[in-house]
Design a protein around this motif. Structure first.
Motif, PDB file in Angstrom:
ATOM      1  N   PRO A 628       0.606  -0.972   0.354  1.00  0.00           N
ATOM      2  CA  PRO A 628      -0.332   0.266   0.141  1.00  0.00           C
ATOM      3  C   PRO A 628       0.852   1.089  -0.195  1.00  0.00           C
ATOM      4  N   PHE A 629       0.238   2.023  -0.491  1.00  0.00           N
ATOM      5  CA  PHE A 629       0.920   3.485  -0.028  1.00  0.00           C
ATOM      6  C   PHE A 629       0.972   4.416   0.607  1.00  0.00           C
ATOM      7  N   THR A 630       2.501   4.734   1.139  1.00  0.00           N
ATOM      8  CA  THR A 630       2.934   5.630   2.083  1.00  0.00           C
ATOM      9  C   THR A 630       2.823   7.086   2.149  1.00  0.00           C
ATOM     10  N   GLY A 631       2.894   7.568   1.175  1.00  0.00           N
ATOM     11  CA  GLY A 631       2.594   8.967  -0.196  1.00  0.00           C
ATOM     12  C   GLY A 631       1.044   9.124  -0.520  1.00  0.00           C
ATOM     13  N   ARG A 632       1.329   9.910  -1.522  1.00  0.00           N
ATOM     14  CA  ARG A 632       0.296  10.357  -2.602  1.00  0.00           C
ATOM     15  C   ARG A 632       0.564   8.947  -3.500  1.00  0.00           C
ATOM     16  N   ASP A 633      -1.465   8.858  -3.929  1.00  0.00           N
ATOM     17  CA  ASP A 633      -0.587   8.189  -4.829  1.00  0.00           C
ATOM     18  C   ASP A 633      -0.876   8.738  -5.959  1.00  0.00           C
TER      19      ASP A 633
END
Length: 768
Positions: A628-633
């Protein structure tokens, strides 16, 4: 008084037949010869072990399993069995044991115990002689025919140990040292049949039931292979079981083959600390999942101790039932060494190596708690002479991973000595807490758990067609068979300086030295060619004994990563069955097929190798390639945004997440004029004019003038940009290009001729 096991002719034949066909003798591993003149009892065969533990860790070194009185300072319950004595007479009693602290000339005898025969204690106290395993003379006893009860009576709770008991009417003859595993003398005493019973053949024989072994067995079984899984303990999980309690680390389900790890997810522990609690490690769940596979025959409490090989091809392994003494030969077509120590590789002389010095050691973690009332703890003059300042205070009531020793000791030949030194350190520390300068603060403290099964980190490494190095991992060298994501840093353990100075011969507290250049978020894909032997044509390996250097072992050795190796090996083994080929030929001829299998869900299965695939209910959805992304998608931003994970990099880049203002998973940065570079290749489906921008960073140490080159067709533009940006970060415009349909835009980030760090996060193409 009477004592021991009589077998008349009829009962002898019946008993041997039962042992031969089932591996179980009603009175345990007991034998007599010469019409009762000699009687032999294996301690592990006692009908009721009481509080004694079955220790199987050191069979290769001392020849047998044994019973251990691991009571944390409180005498354990008696181990009890009944035997039959065939003939009246005077017998001399011998007990194979030793004084486990004598090798260090320590004061006292913490392993003391006695032997009771039909309620009468022998006057001799065992565990008080010898620095190594040897026979301790128990004196003479008068025995009458009939049933007799034997009891091992622990006196201290501090790890007394008993291998076997020998009665003989030859009063002047001392029994010989038994020798190696299932020596001819021991086999004779146990009346084992001359012919070894054989089971199989199996498609795949997996030796070792930790995460790597479970991953190998389940993966191969679900791909239609008939599998034997051999484990020398009564529980599965290895270092990730309730016996050792190392929590499972390493990220799973990521990278190009993000299905790898789904099998491990089914049984991985949920411990929140290391060591965690017994319940968190889910021993019963692990066994339940393995037994649910019809294609797996699970052999618990079976120690593989030898192998038969012909023309560099393994034919079978011999395993010892650690409770009954029966030996069974397991025939197979392919074998997987998941023993950690590389034992199967040793048996068949596989190419291997071990670091000459500086090896990581063995840990024995521990835990304590607070009662409502004062708790006593015995003085331990035989333990390490410690005060509170001599060891790290056990934070959170846990003695953690760094209770580790044996760095330059014989990790294989002296494994028991390393474990015992660890026990001396733990008990010495708790003695300081209870009886020395920590007593006032720890009146109510009591030991709840100390690992007697060691957690070794490094010994033999079996060599494959690729020997993975530290530089391979750090530079992210790409192999066509890179499958298993290793996300742990290169984490090597060394003695902590203050303890190396105080205990130069064997420091007992370690430190971890990390090479943080490893991409811990996304991982490095370890190649398949590290998972099979380069000189034994049907030997796979998975776990910490794979083909890596000492340095690279620091990243691949954690449990979930080892388990994913097993998933790859299991599927590769199914291709060996399907195509009647070697592990090497899977790489040479069937690599694309292996890749397809690795893209299947963990709950994919088939009736036999090559048969159609079905997917079980409850299969996990495919995970994103990098989790899963930890920053902006980037998919939710304007234009075409490509994360730095999709850039081809060269040179040294460091990852960061400070501030959380990045795209995707993290950003990266490199030093000026370091030779670091990155290249994006972005294919554009819709023709048009596009503004090219690169993501900046809100950091003062970033370059204000760094070169960025954009190439599209015959357009080639280089601009110098300011990476410092705004507090929120932004895309800094580089140039505008005209893009034809299907054309690619290349964006090159460079560190040459800059002052300050260059930034690598994302590139944007924004239609104009």
């Amino acid at each position: 008084m009477s004592c021991f096991f009589q077998l008349l002719k009829a009962s002898l034949l019946a008993g041997l037949m039962l042992l031969f066909t089932t591996g179980f003798s009603p009175s345990g591993a007991v034998a007599q010869e010469n019409q009762g003149k000699q009687i032999f009892v294996e301690a592990e065969s006692f009908a009721d072990l009481g509080g004694w533990k079955l220790d199987t860790q050191f069979i290769q070194q001392m020849g047998s399993p044994y019973l251990l009185a691991h009571g944390l300072g409180k005498p354990v319950g008696d181990a009890v069995t009944q035997i039959d004595v065939p003939a009246k007479g005077v017998y001399r009693v011998w007990v194979r044991t030793f004084d486990w602290v004598a090798r260090w000339d320590a004061s006292g005898h913490p392993g003391s115990f006695q032997l009771s025969i039909d309620g009468d204690l022998l006057p001799v106290t065992f565990g008080t002689q010898h620095k190594r395993w040897a026979w301790h003379d128990g004196g003479e006893v008068q025995l009458d025919p009939g049933k007799v009860e034997l009891r091992l009576k622990d006196l201290t709770g501090f790890n007394g140990r008993c291998d076997c008991i020998y009665f003989t009417q030859d009063l002047d003859v001392q029994p010989p040292q038994p020798g190696g595993v299932m020596s001819s003398w021991r086999r004779k005493q146990l009346n084992l049949p001359a012919e070894t019973r054989q089971v199989g053949p199996y498609d795949v024989v997996v030796v070792g039931g930790g995460y790597a072994g479970m991953g190998s067995a389940i993966s191969a079984a679900r791909m239609g292979c008939k599998v034997a899984l051999i484990q020398d303990r009564g529980v599965l999980g290895g270092n990730g079981s309730s016996e050792v309690r190392v929590w499972a680390k390493g990220n799973i389900r990521r990278g190009e083959y993000s299905r790898i790890g789904e099998i491990i997810e089914e049984f991985a522990d949920r411990a929140t600390k290391s060591p965690g609690t017994y319940e968190e490690f889910g021993d019963s769940l692990k066994e339940q999942i393995v037994r649910a596979e019809d294609n797996i025959d699970l052999f618990l409490n079976q120690h593989a101790f030898d192998a038969i090989i012909k023309d560099q091809h393994i034919q079978s392994v011999d395993m010892l039932n650690t409770k009954t003494g029966e030996v069974v030969r397991v025939a197979g077509d392919r074998f997987v060494d998941c023993t950690g120590h590389g034992w199967l590789g040793v048996f068949v002389d596989a190419d291997r190596e071990m670091a000459e010095d500086g090896r990581m050691g063995m840990s024995n973690m521990w835990a304590w708690d607070e009662a409502k009332t004062a708790q006593a703890f015995p003085q331990t003059p035989w333990a390490l002479d410690l005060k509170m300042q001599d060891f790290p205070y056990p934070r959170d009531h846990h003695g953690q991973w760094f209770w580790e020793s044996g760095f330059d000791k014989d990790a294989v030949g002296d494994a028991e000595g390393i474990r015992d030194w660890n026990l001396r350190a733990v008990f010495g520390a708790f003695n300081a807490m209870k009886n020395r300068d920590g007593a006032a603060d720890h009146r109510n403290a009591w030991l709840t758990w100390v690992a007697y099964v060691g957690g070794p980190r490094e010994s033999n490494r079996l060599l494959g067609d690729v020997v993975l190095t530290q530089e391979d991992v750090v530079a992210k060298r790409q192999f066509p068979d890179g499958f298993v994501p290793s996300t742990w840093s290169i984490d090597l353990h060394y003695p902590k300086e203050q303890y190396a100075k105080s205990y130069p011969d064997n420091p007992f507290i370690s430190k971890a030295v990390h090479d943080n250049r490893v991409d811990r978020t996304f991982g490095y894909p370890v190649p398949y060619r590290c998972f099979y032997s380069r000189n034994i044509d049907n030997l796979f390996m998975a776990g910490r004994n794979i083909s890596v250097t000492h340095q690279a072992l620091g990243t691949v050795r954690v449990m979930k990563t080892c388990g994913m190796m097993g998933e790859v090996v299991g599927k590769a083994a199914s291709l060996c069955v399907q195509h009647d080929c070697s592990p090497r030929e899977v790489y040479e001829k069937h690599l694309d097929e292996l890749k397809e299998l690795l893209r299947l869900p963990g709950k994919a299965r088939r009736a036999k190798p090559g048969a159609p695939i079905s997917i079980d209910p409850g299969a996990l959805p495919e995970a994103p390639a990098y989790g899963p992304f930890t920053g902006r998608d980037p998919a939710k931003m304007k234009g075409i945004v490509v994360d730095d994970r999709n850039a081809q990099t060269a040179g040294k880049w460091s990852a960061g997440r400070t501030g959380g203002k990045y795209i995707g998973y993290s950003y990266r940065y490199a030093s000026p004029n370091s030779g670091a570079s990155a290249k994006y290749s972005i294919k554009v489906d819709q023709p048009g004019r596009y503004q090219v921008g690169v993501r900046s960073a809100p950091f003062d140490n970033r370059s204000t003038s760094a070169p960025v080159q954009v190439i599209c067709g015959d357009q080639d533009v280089t601009q110098r940009i300011n990476y410092q940006g705004t507090q929120d970060g932004e895309f800094v415009p580089v140039t505008i290009v005209n893009v034809a349909k299907g054309q690619s835009v290349q964006v090159l980030i460079q560190s040459a001729e800059t002052k300050g760090l260059i930034h690598l996060d994302a590139v944007q193409l924004l239609a104009q």
